[in-house]
Scaffold this motif. Structure first.
Motif, mmCIF file in Angstrom:
data_model
loop_
_atom_site.group_PDB
_atom_site.id
_atom_site.type_symbol
_atom_site.label_atom_id
_atom_site.label_comp_id
_atom_site.label_asym_id
_atom_site.label_seq_id
_atom_site.Cartn_x
_atom_site.Cartn_y
_atom_site.Cartn_z
ATOM 1 N N ARG A 230 13.253 -43.942 40.551
ATOM 2 C CA ARG A 230 13.599 -44.356 41.921
ATOM 3 C C ARG A 230 14.933 -43.769 42.367
ATOM 4 O O ARG A 230 15.048 -43.193 43.450
ATOM 5 N N ILE A 231 15.967 -43.882 41.550
ATOM 6 C CA ILE A 231 17.287 -43.414 41.981
ATOM 7 C C ILE A 231 17.443 -41.902 41.869
ATOM 8 O O ILE A 231 18.469 -41.350 42.271
ATOM 9 N N ALA A 232 16.421 -41.217 41.349
ATOM 10 C CA ALA A 232 16.481 -39.753 41.322
ATOM 11 C C ALA A 232 16.446 -39.163 42.728
ATOM 12 O O ALA A 232 16.723 -37.979 42.905
ATOM 13 N N ALA A 233 16.117 -39.980 43.726
ATOM 14 C CA ALA A 233 16.106 -39.506 45.114
ATOM 15 C C ALA A 233 17.492 -39.507 45.746
ATOM 16 O O ALA A 233 17.635 -39.193 46.921
ATOM 17 N N SER A 234 18.531 -39.820 44.971
ATOM 18 C CA SER A 234 19.888 -39.909 45.505
ATOM 19 C C SER A 234 20.437 -38.546 45.905
ATOM 20 O O SER A 234 19.951 -37.496 45.469
#
Length: 374
Positions: A230-234
């Protein structure tokens, strides 16, 4: 880390927010909801205009702001590599204001500020802070007034920070619904290297493996892969700055991860060797033990809640109906997690309640026609 209680003081304004991105605009929205006068400033005219249009604050022309604006507080909400320079300028431009920054790395900012303002009394009006909140999306369009509600807001006063400046920084956190806590800059940076920066790196590394994955394989993905990535889209640009500023602390943690990976690789290269299965089980158990230490809702001890899963038709209104009927039982919903079946129009709602309430809720929902899995 020591949590701080509401000190009874609140901001009166005006508050100048420099940097009108996700966090800056969210601060503006939150303070405006309390009736605090917020003035926005951003190097990007379009970002500044969007933040103004969503109601995060008003905008003054630079010439006007320099002459007439006397803020109570200046919040520096800019990327880490320019935070110290902007904070130093704000301390000079607004000699009566407290200046805080919200950069996610504190030691480097304080060190650079001391270089820019050696021996300056102005540093008594500066407090480094870090709200532990955010989203994968960036920019003012993603801003939310409630972004900080219930979230930790770390205060990292320097040796020269005055008590009045610390109280003002704490009032900002309290006014936005956050939970203030104090740490030294070094303790803060060591903590976020593990609980924030490492997860980001690992998430990005896992997601990078998906670049060439066939679509039919990705169609099998469940919430496990979504949760991990999920946080790889940062924002890559922001994270380059964060990782660079805290590299020395993060790299020592990565050394330990590398040792664990090498251990696992060695085991999996010969998974039927004596002791291989025990080693795999031990590695997974170590993960279980670490995960179990993560606090739950409102900082409650791990394992404080009981869970049950309800099957929900993937049609309009079903989740709303479920939540309404849970409310009808008089049982408080402590947490909710939704999953979807890849091949069926079916969802699974994992519900967390106090342990003593699980049986009552199970019986009530079953009587109302829901399929409950415990």
């Amino acid at each position: 880390m020591q949590a701080q209680a509401d000190n009874g003081t609140h901001l009166t304004g005006p508050v100048l927010v420099i940097g009108a991105g996700l966090l800056g605009a969210s601060i503006g929205l939150g303070l405006r909801a309390r009736g605090v006068d917020v003035v926005l400033s951003d190097i990007s005219p379009s970002t500044q205009a969007v933040a103004r249009d969503i109601g995060a604050g008003r905008v003054l022309e630079p010439a006007v702001a320099g002459k007439f604006l006397e803020p109570e507080l200046v919040v520096v909400a800019v990327p880490p590599d320019v935070t110290a320079a902007i904070a130093a300028a704000a301390l000079g431009d607004y000699p009566r204001a407290v200046v805080v920054d919200i950069s996610s790395v504190k030691s480097a900012v304080l060190r650079e500020l001391r270089e820019l303002l050696p021996g300056e009394a102005a540093l008594s009006r500066y407090v480094g802070t870090h709200p532990m909140a955010g989203r994968e999306r960036s920019g003012p369009v993603a801003a939310r007034a409630e972004l900080f509600t219930g979230m930790p807001w770390v205060l990292c006063p320097g040796d020269q920070s005055s008590a009045a400046a610390v109280r003002c920084a704490e009032a900002l956190a309290v006014d936005l619904g956050a939970v203030p806590a104090r740490m030294s800059v070094d303790d803060h940076d060591q903590a976020v290297a593990l609980i924030s920066h490492l997860p980001q790196v690992v998430s990005s590394l896992v997601a990078s493996r998906l670049q060439e994955t066939p679509a039919n394989a990705l169609s099998l993905a469940g919430n496990g892969l979504r949760d991990v990535t999920r946080i790889a889209a940062s924002d890559p640009g922001l994270w380059v700055q964060i990782l660079s500023a805290n590299a020395d602390r993060l790299v020592h943690i990565l050394y330990g991860v590398r040792e664990d990976l090498n251990r696992l690789i060695g085991t999996l290269e010969n998974p039927v060797a004596d002791g291989a299965r025990l080693d795999m089980a031990q590695l997974m158990s170590e993960g279980n033990a670490g995960q179990a230490r993560i606090p739950g809702k409102h900082g409650t001890p791990p394992g404080s809640f009981a869970r049950l899963t309800v099957l929900v038709d993937d049609t309009p209104g079903q989740i709303a109906r479920l939540l309404t009927e849970i409310g009808d039982t008089g049982i408080n919903l402590e947490d909710l997690r939704l999953e979807h079946s890849p091949g069926r129009q079916l969802g699974m709602a994992e519900i967390s309640v106090l342990p003593g309430k699980r049986q009552k809720l199970t019986e009530s929902l079953t009587q109302r026609g829901w399929k409950v899995i415990q």
